[in-house]
Design an enzyme around this catalytic site. Structure first.
Site, PDB file in Angstrom:
ATOM      1  N   LYS A  13     -66.249   5.481  -8.062  1.00  0.00           N
ATOM      2  CA  LYS A  13     -67.179   4.443  -7.596  1.00  0.00           C
ATOM      3  C   LYS A  13     -68.553   4.575  -8.264  1.00  0.00           C
ATOM      4  O   LYS A  13     -69.113   3.601  -8.753  1.00  0.00           O
ATOM      5  CB  LYS A  13     -67.359   4.513  -6.063  1.00  0.00           C
ATOM      6  N   ARG A  88     -68.353   2.291   5.168  1.00  0.00           N
ATOM      7  CA  ARG A  88     -67.269   3.265   5.235  1.00  0.00           C
ATOM      8  C   ARG A  88     -66.536   3.207   6.569  1.00  0.00           C
ATOM      9  O   ARG A  88     -65.580   3.946   6.767  1.00  0.00           O
ATOM     10  CB  ARG A  88     -67.837   4.678   5.043  1.00  0.00           C
ATOM     11  N   ARG A 122     -65.471  18.466 -10.757  1.00  0.00           N
ATOM     12  CA  ARG A 122     -66.575  17.527 -11.001  1.00  0.00           C
ATOM     13  C   ARG A 122     -67.930  18.234 -11.026  1.00  0.00           C
ATOM     14  O   ARG A 122     -68.220  19.085 -10.201  1.00  0.00           O
ATOM     15  CB  ARG A 122     -66.587  16.470  -9.882  1.00  0.00           C
ATOM     16  N   ARG A 151     -71.292  19.708  -6.388  1.00  0.00           N
ATOM     17  CA  ARG A 151     -71.697  19.266  -5.057  1.00  0.00           C
ATOM     18  C   ARG A 151     -71.101  20.193  -4.000  1.00  0.00           C
ATOM     19  O   ARG A 151     -69.959  20.613  -4.112  1.00  0.00           O
ATOM     20  CB  ARG A 151     -71.224  17.822  -4.824  1.00  0.00           C
ATOM     21  N   ARG A 162     -62.724  15.174   3.800  1.00  0.00           N
ATOM     22  CA  ARG A 162     -63.231  13.882   3.310  1.00  0.00           C
ATOM     23  C   ARG A 162     -62.075  12.887   3.140  1.00  0.00           C
ATOM     24  O   ARG A 162     -62.216  11.711   3.437  1.00  0.00           O
ATOM     25  CB  ARG A 162     -63.974  14.070   1.984  1.00  0.00           C
TER      26      ARG A 162
END
Ligand code: AMP
Length: 205
Positions: A13, A88, A122, A151, A162
């Site tokens: 996204k 969300r 990531r 992160r 998540r």
């Protein structure tokens, strides 16, 4: 042009939002980036947000909606915006309908195994929030020179939560927007460029 980008964590996204805003000259509103900025500045909101983010849970609807509502009043949103990571929950989507009308909802879908691999490898830029892979062996952000970091919520345990949160609370949004004839699903397994091409086909129609 008012756009919502939907998709599980790691679906791309943020990366696609950045390409859309530079091509169509509209504002990028990433609620995740805004919350991380609050955490960095040690604000009260940041302190509250951190307790949810670190567990892979959603920040309460009222808090996040207030932030987005204020942000949408900024001048840079007059030409349009991309919402990246908002709404969300159904409640957030319903509240959003009360204050603005969305033109396109683009859902980026990727298989779950690929997502887990993407997220655990990531690296995110501290300055411009762009995402890269550890596989690229970068020492700094190639776009702005900023420091790259993993992160706190890109760890396997938090990622599991998540995903659960996404399945339960965010996935139902697809039906919500489908019933309004606004949903466009795009397979997000391919290259960044080919996914962006598919997005442009939707937006240029
Ligand atoms: P993201 O950068 O979009 O992956 O968001 C990181 C985290 O910020 C999420 O896992 C949530 O804890 C929180 N967050 C971001 N956007 C929202 C939202 N719209 N509603 C609730 N929590 C959010």
């Amino acid at each position: 042009m008012k756009i919502i980008l939907l998709g599980a964590p790691g679906a791309g996204k943020g990366t696609q939002a950045r390409l859309i805003v530079s091509k169509y000259n509209i504002a990028h509103i990433s609620t995740g980036d805004m919350l991380r900025e609050e955490i960095r500045s040690n604000s009260k909101l940041g302190e509250t947000a951190k307790t949810y983010i670190s567990q892979g849970k959603l920040v309460p609807d009222e808090i996040i909606f207030d932030i987005v509502k204020k942000r949408l009043q900024n001048d840079d949103c007059k030409n349009g915006f991309v919402l990246d990571g908002f709404p969300r929950t159904l409640k957030q989507a319903e509240k959003l309908e009360e204050i603005t009308s969305i033109d396109y909802v683009i859902d980026l879908s990727v298989n779950k195994d690929a997502l887990i691999k993407r997220l655990t490898s990531r690296l995110t830029c501290k300055d411009c929030a762009s995402a890269f892979s550890t596989k690229d062996n970068l020492t700094a952000c190639p776009l702005c020179g900023g420091t790259l970091y993993q992160r706190e919520d890109d760890t396997e345990d938090v990622i599991k939560n998540r995903f659960n949160t996404y399945e339960k609370q965010t996935n139902p949004l697809k039906d919500f927007y489908k019933s309004k004839n606004k949903l466009h699903s795009i397979c997000s397994d391919g290259s960044v460029e080919s996914i962006f091409k598919d997005i442009q086909k939707v937006l240029n129609n």
